[in-house]
Design a protein around this motif. Structure first.
Motif, PDB file in Angstrom:
ATOM      1  N   ASN A   1      -7.128  13.446  10.710  1.00  0.00           N
ATOM      2  CA  ASN A   1      -6.024  12.744   9.801  1.00  0.00           C
ATOM      3  C   ASN A   1      -4.828  12.712  10.725  1.00  0.00           C
TER       4      ASN A   1
ATOM      5  N   HIS B   1      -5.769  10.368   4.433  1.00  0.00           N
ATOM      6  CA  HIS B   1      -6.151   9.871   3.255  1.00  0.00           C
ATOM      7  C   HIS B   1      -4.717   8.950   2.411  1.00  0.00           C
ATOM      8  N   GLU B   2      -3.854   8.793   3.611  1.00  0.00           N
ATOM      9  CA  GLU B   2      -2.390   8.153   3.646  1.00  0.00           C
ATOM     10  C   GLU B   2      -0.836   9.401   2.255  1.00  0.00           C
ATOM     11  N   ASN B   3      -1.423  10.582   2.890  1.00  0.00           N
ATOM     12  CA  ASN B   3      -0.487  11.838   2.663  1.00  0.00           C
ATOM     13  C   ASN B   3       0.291  11.396   2.728  1.00  0.00           C
ATOM     14  N   THR B   4       1.852  12.049   1.894  1.00  0.00           N
ATOM     15  CA  THR B   4       3.269  12.195   2.624  1.00  0.00           C
ATOM     16  C   THR B   4       2.706  13.746   2.694  1.00  0.00           C
TER      17      THR B   4
ATOM     18  N   ASN C   1      -1.271   7.510  -2.391  1.00  0.00           N
ATOM     19  CA  ASN C   1      -1.415   7.356  -1.181  1.00  0.00           C
ATOM     20  C   ASN C   1      -2.772   6.826  -1.302  1.00  0.00           C
ATOM     21  N   ARG C   2      -3.989   6.676   0.149  1.00  0.00           N
ATOM     22  CA  ARG C   2      -4.477   5.436  -0.368  1.00  0.00           C
ATOM     23  C   ARG C   2      -5.169   5.332  -1.381  1.00  0.00           C
TER      24      ARG C   2
ATOM     25  N   TYR D   1       6.007  10.079   6.352  1.00  0.00           N
ATOM     26  CA  TYR D   1       5.077   9.790   7.728  1.00  0.00           C
ATOM     27  C   TYR D   1       3.466  10.061   6.512  1.00  0.00           C
ATOM     28  N   ARG D   2       3.003   9.161   6.905  1.00  0.00           N
ATOM     29  CA  ARG D   2       1.090   8.920   6.414  1.00  0.00           C
ATOM     30  C   ARG D   2       0.295   9.812   7.347  1.00  0.00           C
ATOM     31  N   THR D   3      -0.320  10.219   6.506  1.00  0.00           N
ATOM     32  CA  THR D   3      -1.680  10.365   7.339  1.00  0.00           C
ATOM     33  C   THR D   3      -2.956   9.727   7.019  1.00  0.00           C
ATOM     34  N   CYS D   4      -3.767   9.685   8.675  1.00  0.00           N
ATOM     35  CA  CYS D   4      -4.065   8.428   8.319  1.00  0.00           C
ATOM     36  C   CYS D   4      -5.864   8.324   7.621  1.00  0.00           C
TER      37      CYS D   4
ATOM     38  N   CYS E   1      -2.224  14.534  10.846  1.00  0.00           N
ATOM     39  CA  CYS E   1      -1.717  15.478  10.522  1.00  0.00           C
ATOM     40  C   CYS E   1       0.203  15.826  11.262  1.00  0.00           C
TER      41      CYS E   1
END
Length: 287
Positions: free
Chosen positions: A123, A157-160, A188-189, A152-155, A125
């Motif tokens: 992910n 889930h694309e959560n900030t 997010n994703r 910034y987004r995780t790889c 983070c």
């Protein structure tokens, strides 16, 4: 390496680092055989709070005991790798353990970058996301001051950071991030905003806060869709969920009325026994 009766497994350099013997650390660094990278040897050591930590290095030992002079010697003279932690880089490890002192040492001395340092999982983070997940506003404030990326987004889930704080229900972290400029409309994703994720996870105080700052048609529509879909899918005897979802519908309706924002209502159809969508508080009270 030295085996100790208390399950620790330490090198001489780790022992010296644990006890803060900087002079001994320097001697060991100067006389270590060239074919042994003793700064990166890993063993087992008890942390200052009593946990037995596997894959600890000499640098981890020095940081854990707040022997920062020793830590500097290990990095500057021994070329110890700050990214070689028990599982994650040492900056991330410090944030997880909520060691603000270690975070400051690594960042202030330019040993770690607040944006370049990531978790070692898929992910990826950022440091700010890890701090947001912990709900540690002291560390979060410091990272933001040092230029941590707010969106910034995780790889995977694309959560900030704001998304993660909302999911976890850390209201102080949510407020801090939003007021610092983090976007509350980012999805997010799975196309979900922090507000919707907070609603799904029963973070009512987060929903209340974000609704005060997200007063647009899309936000209201998404919240109403979530509430309506959830109520239809749940059994009638599960009273807690319908009550919570009615709360969301009531909030959205009240906001619409306050803002004089009309709602687009679909025509009643046979599939729903020709029931009409709620358009007022009176309609909701009849549910």
């Amino acid at each position: 390496m030295v085996n100790r009766l208390n399950n620790e497994y330490l090198s001489l350099l780790m022992l010296a680092s644990l006890h803060g013997y900087d002079a001994v650390v320097r001697v060991l660094l100067a006389h270590c055989p060239a074919d042994i990278d003793q700064t990166e040897l890993k063993g087992r050591a008890y942390s200052n709070n009593g946990d037995l930590v596997h894959n600890a290095t000499a640098l981890w030992c020095a940081l854990d005991r707040a022997h920062y002079g020793v830590a500097q010697s290990l990095i500057d003279l021994g070329k110890a790798n700050v990214n070689n932690g028990p599982f994650h880089p040492l900056l991330i490890d410090a944030i997880i353990r909520e060691r603000f002192d270690i975070v400051c040492f690594l960042v202030e001395n330019d040993y770690a970058d607040v944006n370049e340092t990531m978790t070692n999982d898929q992910n990826k983070c950022s440091s700010l996301i890890v701090a947001a997940a912990k709900g540690n506003t002291q560390i979060m404030t410091y990272l933001i001051e040092k230029g941590a990326k707010l969106d910034y987004r995780t790889c995977i889930h694309e959560n900030t950071p704001l998304t993660v704080a909302a999911i976890e229900g850390h209201i102080a972290s949510v407020k801090l991030l939003y007021l610092a400029g983090a976007s509350s409309n980012v999805t997010n994703r799975y196309g979900k905003t922090p507000l919707i994720l907070a609603a799904e996870n029963d973070r009512l105080n987060v929903v209340d806060f974000l609704l005060d700052y997200n007063q647009d048609e899309t936000t209201f529509n998404n919240l109403e869709l979530l509430a309506s879909s959830y109520m239809v899918s749940k059994n009638d005897d599960e009273r807690q969920e319908p009550e919570r979802m009615i709360r969301f519908l009531r909030q959205s309706t009240e906001k619409r009325l306050l803002l004089n924002m009309s709602k687009s209502v679909a025509q009643p159809i046979a599939a729903y026994d020709f029931h009409k969508e709620c358009q007022s508080i009176d309609d909701l009270n009849q549910i």
